[in-house]
Scaffold this motif. Structure first.
Motif, PDB file in Angstrom:
ATOM      1  N   ASN A 300       0.814  -1.220   0.000  1.00  0.00           N
ATOM      2  CA  ASN A 300       0.000   0.000   0.000  1.00  0.00           C
ATOM      3  C   ASN A 300       0.846   1.268   0.000  1.00  0.00           C
ATOM      4  O   ASN A 300       0.502   2.256  -0.655  1.00  0.00           O
ATOM      5  N   GLY A 336      -6.674  -1.879   3.929  1.00  0.00           N
ATOM      6  CA  GLY A 336      -5.720  -2.707   3.203  1.00  0.00           C
ATOM      7  C   GLY A 336      -6.252  -3.064   1.834  1.00  0.00           C
ATOM      8  O   GLY A 336      -7.277  -2.518   1.390  1.00  0.00           O
ATOM      9  N   GLU A 373       5.899  -3.779   5.232  1.00  0.00           N
ATOM     10  CA  GLU A 373       4.505  -4.194   5.389  1.00  0.00           C
ATOM     11  C   GLU A 373       4.415  -5.713   5.500  1.00  0.00           C
ATOM     12  O   GLU A 373       5.289  -6.430   5.005  1.00  0.00           O
ATOM     13  N   TYR A 390      -2.355  -5.579   4.511  1.00  0.00           N
ATOM     14  CA  TYR A 390      -3.165  -4.830   5.478  1.00  0.00           C
ATOM     15  C   TYR A 390      -2.244  -4.362   6.604  1.00  0.00           C
ATOM     16  O   TYR A 390      -1.310  -5.078   6.986  1.00  0.00           O
TER      17      TYR A 390
END
Length: 426
Positions: A300, A336, A373, A390
């Motif tokens: 992300n 997410g 992440e 997420y």
């Protein structure tokens, strides 16, 4: 030479000591009353007053007293790269009073709340003291015939605002999206003035503390920022709106997107724009998320990309204008993505979706050091492979600390999509 002591008989000394003891044992005039007064003063000042003061404090500020019944989230040992899915399922909802108001960072924290994720309204009340600014996503400024209209008052919840203000000092700045046809509004002086008047009037009537404006990405999509004249008008409008709000003692936040490459394009919001608007804008909400999409699955908001974006806007972290930097609010996603690897597809997921996937798939989470992440893979009922990105406690903490190192603030999109224990990090 010191004088020599005179020799004294032992009997004489013993007699004097006995005499002194007899004198000391005799009550002196006024001593009993004096002693009683001292004891009384001691009891009042050091026992009675503290007890009464504590009782009054607990009654008056009962809802603000922090009772540390459990270790803080940072002491539990669950912020780590090697994490089991069951830990998330077990710990995410353990919300205690211990960390609902204490802040770990002194920089500005802007949090967005959306009507379609109503959980955010409750999180804003519970963790009010964690935020400096709250922005409910309520308003759109649209073209209507030859004029403009500001829509969204029906979304406003005055009762919720009143409760927020009774719980803390976070400022209420609703978001306004400029959907009016850009070349018409920016090209006509009367329409620009009308837009400013509509926004300022709404803030005054609804007693807001200001607004958050989103327009740059939409202007870029319309192509109006490619020409220098229209781009100049766009910046001038933002400046005039900010100045008008400041005249009313209100605050103004402006949403900006990250530059798309190291070589800035005409439609990118760059460092010169930042400096031009710094006196008219109280905070720049930087959208450092959505780095990947269904056509190009991935993390992300990779850390290297975040740092590159900040470097383009602010220069080297070792030589940054601290006053300007503090106005930049690093975007942190509380949502997410669940991407379908085969054939594309998929998209954003909320905390509820994520927990359901953990419960059903029981996946192994992997830490991607490059992006900072966590990721896990699974196959759905149609045997299609998915990649899920997420936020976790570790990924959020890294970004919070990164903001501290840069001397900037943060903006969260959005608090109705996250897990409860995320807020304990703020």
């Amino acid at each position: 030479m010191a004088r020599r002591r005179e020799k004294r008989s032992s009997a004489t000394e013993n007699s004097e000591r006995r005499h002194n003891r007899r004198d000391e044992s005799k009550p002196q005039d006024g001593e009993p009353d004096s002693d009683r007064r001292l004891i009384t003063i001691f009891v009042i000042f050091f026992i009675v007053i503290p007890i009464v003061s504590m009782a009054v404090y607990k009654v008056k500020f009962a809802d603000r007293v922090i009772i540390e019944t459990e270790p803080s989230i940072r002491e539990k040992g669950i912020i780590k790269t090697e994490i089991h899915f069951q830990e998330i399922l077990t710990e995410h909802s353990k919300v205690t009073t211990e960390n609902s108001s204490a802040r770990h960072y002194d920089y500005p924290v802007l949090a967005y709340i959306t009507p379609w994720n109503s959980k955010g309204y409750d999180m804003a009340k519970i963790y009010n003291s964690k935020f400096t600014h709250l922005s409910p996503v309520w308003y759109d400024l649209k073209s209507q015939g030859n004029g403009l209209v500001l829509e969204g008052r029906h979304n406003a919840d005055k009762g919720w605002i009143q409760e927020l203000r009774s719980r803390g000092n976070a400022m209420i700045l609703p978001r306004v999206v400029l959907e009016a046809v850009p070349d018409e509004m920016l090209g006509k002086k009367k329409l620009r003035a009308k837009a400013i008047k509509l926004i300022v009037t709404e803030c005054k009537e609804m007693e807001y503390d200001g607004i958050v404006l989103e327009s740059w990405s939409r202007w870029a999509a319309y192509g109006v920022l490619h020409g220098p004249d229209m781009r100049k008008q766009a910046l001038q409008f933002v400046k005039q709106l900010g100045d008008a709000l400041h005249e009313q003692h209100m605050q103004f936040m402006y949403v900006i997107g990250p530059p798309r490459s190291e070589k800035l394009q005409m439609y990118d919001f760059g460092p010169d724009d930042l400096k031009l608007l710094k006196d008219s804008v109280d905070g720049f909400s930087l959208m450092t998320y959505d780095f990947s999409n269904a056509q190009n699955p991935g993390p992300n908001a990779p850390l290297k990309w975040i740092d590159l974006t900040l470097k383009l806007l602010l220069g080297s972290s070792n030589n940054v204008d601290s006053t300007l930097a503090r106005k930049v609010l690093l975007g942190i996603n509380f949502y997410g993505n669940d991407f379908a690897i085969s054939g594309g597809g998929g998209g954003a997921i909320t905390g509820t979706d994520y927990l359901a996937l953990l419960q059903k798939q029981k996946p192994t989470l992997h830490w991607d050091k490059e992006s900072g992440e966590h990721i896990f893979m699974y196959r759905d009922d149609k045997n299609i492979k998915h990649a899920v990105f997420y936020p976790t406690l570790m990924s959020i903490l890294l970004r919070l600390e990164n903001a501290r190192l840069w001397g900037i603030g943060i903006s969260i999109w959005e608090i109705g999509q996250g897990l409860d224990y995320f807020f304990h990090l703020l």
